[in-house]
Design an enzyme around this catalytic site. Structure first.
Site, PDB file in Angstrom:
ATOM      1  N   GLY A  95      20.926  -7.336  94.506  1.00 26.19           N
ATOM      2  CA  GLY A  95      22.301  -7.327  94.145  1.00 26.19           C
ATOM      3  C   GLY A  95      23.233  -6.239  94.890  1.00 26.19           C
ATOM      4  N   HIS A  96      24.430  -6.536  95.037  1.00 27.90           N
ATOM      5  CA  HIS A  96      25.549  -5.597  95.388  1.00 27.90           C
ATOM      6  C   HIS A  96      25.491  -4.230  94.551  1.00 27.90           C
ATOM      7  CE1 HIS A  96      26.822  -7.865  98.648  1.00 27.90           C
ATOM      8  NE2 HIS A  96      27.863  -8.483  97.920  1.00 27.90           N
ATOM      9  N   LEU A  97      25.304  -4.275  93.266  1.00 29.01           N
ATOM     10  CA  LEU A  97      25.280  -3.255  92.421  1.00 29.01           C
ATOM     11  C   LEU A  97      24.358  -2.356  92.665  1.00 29.01           C
ATOM     12  CD1 LEU A  97      27.578  -1.754  90.350  1.00 29.01           C
ATOM     13  CD2 LEU A  97      25.842  -2.456  88.798  1.00 29.01           C
ATOM     14  N   VAL A 132      24.753  -0.286  95.778  1.00 27.94           N
ATOM     15  CA  VAL A 132      25.715   0.843  95.329  1.00 27.94           C
ATOM     16  C   VAL A 132      25.086   1.813  94.574  1.00 27.94           C
ATOM     17  CG1 VAL A 132      27.886   1.401  94.510  1.00 27.94           C
ATOM     18  CG2 VAL A 132      27.807  -0.586  95.638  1.00 27.94           C
TER      19      VAL A 132
END
Lengths: 134, 814
Positions: free
Chosen positions: B523-525, B528
């Site tokens: 996932g994107h998070l 990050v």
């Protein structure tokens, strides 16, 4: 040295209101206006010792206002106070004789010190001119 | 004859104030007062300039994020103060240092050139069809779309048809509406320091953009290219619009999920959707992300990719290698039913397939999870979330053969780009795959050594899930359920939420760890969190229910557990990365700092200590400070004004020292040439003096016993340095004082030492500085001496800079 008179010029009414309140609390004798044009008028009628001038204003901007003020009252000291940190504009203001160029947010005591310094400079200059019989 | 008489009179009587009228004396006093005020203003400006320079240096070596607003403010502050210093020196010595102005102007121009390095948009097309896009168009089309074009053109892998609204298109849109001036004004006037202030600013700017109009030529270019796409793919083709900002997807910078995507858009709404994507450049999380990653606002060209929607059966993300273990070359595939959006935004915990690179490739792990929903195209427009029936929710979203096919694509993509890849993919109704995005994968080193696992006695509060970012950290639990929670998020807390939504990235600079009930490593998070070096544990069952707000916990992402309390033995060394270093804003500050910070004029007695040799603003401030002290020193002598001339200090020490009273440094005015110690009122001078005589002097200390005492003593006992009139400033020992100020200059032979202190009523303006240079010893011993002195000063909280055998130390009012 007598009592210092200060003129605040800023077109952001909300900011001006807070600044006036804070400086008055510190017993500064001041007047506030919201445009360069009004500042010029004020300096013609009753010149302040030190002017605190916003740089970006609708109508006459801070740099032009500074230029005019220096023509009307060459000994008046002008402190530029701006949220817009721009080296070129700052240099232009300083070259026109601004006493200082401060960037918001500024601590109120810091501003007060600069006002006192500017006022002292003006008073000393006046004394000097008097003693030299200018 | 008259001249000779004057000369004799001066020689015999000192030609002091005896010859002056009271008016002349008063004039001198007034002039001196004005000079002293200029001198004080110069010192204050010097202090401000040095403070700002130190802060710039701290910014360059530290991990604290800063944006262009900081860079511009710091530059402005140093420049203004340097200019003030020159002005005040000119007041002290009109016309004497004119060359400074030219040097200052040249340095300002160099700074201005760095600050004004905004480049125009690359290319000459407003819109470019995808089949004409490849890596050579990256500046024109943004890295995301350039990569996709490359996949299509060079690798012949399937990519949905589409086009890119270019950087020039973005520039055209912004210029047509005159938006940049207004955006810059709002950004630079922003003085709030809270996230909710930033939230308001973000909303205002986004509104400015979405209310602006797309210029006719750009609108026409978009519509024509869309019509061409319709002709190729069929009338009524729906498209997705995604950001492809310049710098996005570059190695080391993920921008994962920080900009908006619009899915399943019809021809009628394409321009509105375009503006939404452009506006998302100023979303709260995108602005925070850029700030934390040192990316300047004006360096981001918001290109927008527009691609035909694929009628998706399944979709997801795959990594060509394990993102959290750089020793593992397996391909990790996350998949869910419907569009891949549910995987990237963390709204489902997807199936996971791990494929070994053995020949032939082999599926080594298959974890099928319950996927509660899928995101699909709405028959009208946009997308909808559909709940899944039990059978579909727990059935694998890919067959083994499909997983192997995908893994093969991942390996090919990695081979083409030469580094691990993060690939978003979608599977169409005919079970063919399309690549939607392809970017470098940031792999992190595995933090866990299985042999060193130390078990903790007490059981964890919660456990399980997947390690989305390795490491362990401790802090109080803070639940994030809504955007408003983000605004309140405290520094050093553990973010706990149901889903790892990309917009939670806003607090990645404040969170110490992340725990969520859903989500996956792709996932994107997760990207990050890895980028920021924050431990993250996703897909932890019942985390919200079992954890309590405010409870201090230790998140051990490596072992997939959350314990109560702070368990020091589990905590990994701070891994939070310095994301500023190497970033564009950092680079700008570094280039500007080269014009400001280095000090080249070290020795005031050296022939190169002159205005023309000032290479930086620091050189200018140093030069002016030195000369200002000199000018204050010489005033009394030049004007034969004994009130402000040097007085020899009378004290019970074998030293010769002179004192100049700048203002109120004496208790009583001094008539003659001598001032007794008990008449000194200066607070800092008395303090320095106390230190100098703390140990009774039996004679000169050994030459190599230490820098300061040695040089001071040699200078002060030398009988050749006989009093006032004949000696120059450059080889005597002087205190310039007022009640709150003291400057002590000591020079002898090759030595130079100076102490300056201000202890006034204004907090923040006080300081103590010490400079030392030279010595008669060989270079290595001189160097050892300054290193030794610097260590001692460091112990006392001074910030010390060494350059060759020169030392500058300074401590400021906290």
């Amino acid at each position: 040295m007598g009592e210092m008179s200060v003129l605040l010029v800023d077109d952001e009414a909300e900011f001006l209101e807070i600044l006036v309140k804070r400086l008055k609390k510190r017993k500064v004798n001041l007047t506030a206006v919201t445009s360069g044009e009004a500042a010029i008028q004020m300096m013609k009628e009753s010149p302040a010792d030190v002017v605190v001038l916003d740089v970006r204003m609708g109508g006459m901007d801070g740099i032009r206002t500074l230029d005019e003020i220096k023509k009307i009252a060459p000994l008046a000291e002008v402190i530029m106070l701006t949220g817009h940190a721009n080296v070129e504009v700052a240099m232009a203001g300083m070259a026109l004789g601004a006493f200082d160029y401060l960037i918001k947010p500024v601590q109120i005591d810091e501003l007060l010190y600069r006002l006192q310094d500017a006022f002292k400079k003006k008073s000393l200059q006046e004394q000097r001119e008097r003693s030299q019989g200018v | 004859m008259l001249k000779l008489l004057e000369y004799l009179k001066e020689a015999l009587f000192g030609a002091g104030e005896q010859a002056r009228s009271p008016q002349d004396v008063e004039q001198l006093r007034t002039a001196f007062r004005a000079r002293y005020h200029s001198f004080k203003l110069l010192l204050a400006a010097n202090q401000k300039a040095l403070e700002t320079m130190s802060d710039m240096e701290r910014a360059l070596v530290g991990a604290r994020p800063f944006g262009m607003t900081y860079v511009k403010a710091a530059c402005t502050a140093v420049s203004v103060n340097a200019m003030k210093i020159i002005r005040h020196l000119t007041e002290l010595a009109p016309g004497r240092y004119e060359e400074l102005n030219a040097r200052f102007k040249a340095i300002q121009e160099a700074i201005g050139a760095v600050l004004a390095s905004r480049k125009p948009a690359a290319g000459d097309r407003l819109v470019v069809p995808l089949e004409e896009v490849d890596k050579s168009t990256v500046a024109e089309t943004g890295s995301k779309m350039a990569n996709l074009g490359e996949v299509l053109k060079e690798m012949n892998l399937p990519v949905p048809g589409g086009f890119v609204v270019t950087a020039l298109g973005y520039q055209r849109f912004i210029e047509h509406n005159d938006l940049q001036v207004e955006i810059d004004r709002r950004l630079q006037s922003f003085t709030g320091d809270k996230v909710d202030d930033l939230h308001g600013l973000s909303a205002e700017i986004q509104q400015l953009i979405t209310r602006a109009s797309v210029p006719e030529d750009l609108a026409r270019a978009i519509q024509l290219t869309h019509a061409r796409l319709e002709r190729a793919l069929g009338a009524g083709v729906r498209v997705s619009l995604r950001s492809s900002a310049s710098g996005e997807d570059d190695a080391g910078v993920s921008f994962a999920g920080q900009y908006r995507s619009e899915l399943n858009i019809g021809a009628d709404h394409i321009l509105e959707a375009y503006k939404e994507i452009v506006a998302s450049k100023y979303s709260l999380h995108a602005m925070s992300y850029r700030f934390n990653r040192g990316i300047a606002d004006d360096q981001v060209w918001m290109c927008v990719g527009c691609m035909a929607m694929v009628d998706a059966v399944a979709g997801g993300v795959m990594y060509s290698r394990n993102p959290i273990d750089d020793r593992d070359s397996s391909i990790v595939i996350n998949a869910a039913w419907g569009l891949p959006k549910s995987v990237v935004d963390g709204s489902v915990t997807p199936d996971q397939f791990v494929v070994s690179r053995s020949d032939p490739m082999r599926l080594v792990e298959k974890t099928v999870r319950v996927k509660e929903l899928k995101i699909v195209c709405d028959p009208e427009e946009g997308v909808v979330r559909e709940a899944l029936l039990e059978e579909e929710s727990s059935s694998p979203s890919l067959t083994d053969e499909e997983a192997l096919r995908l893994a093969g694509m991942a390996v090919r993509l990695e081979g083409h780009y030469g580094c691990p890849q993060d690939v978003e993919w979608v599977m169409a109704r005919d079970h063919s795959f399309y690549v939607l995005q392809c970017r470098p994968l940031q792999q992190v080193a595995c933090g866990l050594e299985p042999a060193s696992v130390q078990d903790v006695d007490r059981p964890p509060i919660v456990g399980g899930g997947v390690t989305a970012s390795p490491g362990a950290a401790s802090g109080p639990v803070f639940f994030v359920r809504h955007n408003a929670d983000v605004l309140q998020f405290p520094e050093g807390a553990v973010l706990v939420s149901a889903q790892p939504l990309p917009r939670w990235a806003t607090v990645m600079n404040r969170a110490v760890a992340v725990v969520t009930e859903q989500g996956s490593v792709t996932g994107h998070l997760a990207s990050v969190a890895r980028e920021f070096g924050i431990p993250a544990l996703f897909g932890v069952p019942r985390a919200l229910e079992r954890l309590t707000a405010g409870l201090v916990v230790t998140v051990d992402a490596d072992r997939r557990r959350v314990h109560e309390g702070r368990l020091g033995q589990l905590l990994t060394a701070t891994r939070r990365k310095n994301l500023m270093e190497g970033s564009p804003v950092h680079d700008i500050l570094q280039r500007i700092a080269r014009c400001i910070v280095p000090l080249n004029l070290l020795d005031p007695d050296a022939p190169e200590f002159r205005p023309g040799r000032c290479q930086t603003l620091h050189d200018i401030t140093r030069f002016c400070h030195e000369k200002a002290v000199h000018e204050m020193f010489t005033f009394g002598k030049e004007h034969r004004f004994t009130e402000r001339s040097s007085k020899q200090l009378v004290a019970d020490v074998p030293m010769q020292l002179w004192v100049i009273n700048l203002d109120d440094g004496f208790e009583r005015e001094v008539e003659g040439r001598y001032v007794p110690l008990d008449n000194i009122r200066s607070i800092p001078m008395r303090a320095i003096w106390e230190g100098m005589v703390a140990i009774p002097w039996q004679g000169p200390p050994p030459v190599d016993a230490g820098g300061l005492m040695s040089v001071m003593f040699q200078a002060t006992v030398n009988p050749a340095l006989d009093p006032a009139m004949q000696s120059s400033f450059s080889n005597k020992n002087y205190f310039l004082i007022s009640r709150n100020f003291c400057n002590l200059q000591s020079r002898f032979g090759f030595h130079f030492a100076a102490i300056e202190a201000l202890v006034g009523e204004r907090p923040g303006e006080n300081y103590l500085s010490f400079q030392f240079k030279g010595g008669a010893a060989d270079f290595s011993r001189r160097l050892a001496r300054v290193v030794f002195v610097s260590e001692i000063l460091g112990e006392f909280g001074f910030s010390v800079a060494l350059s060759s055998d020169a030392l500058c130390a300074r401590v400021e009012d906290p």
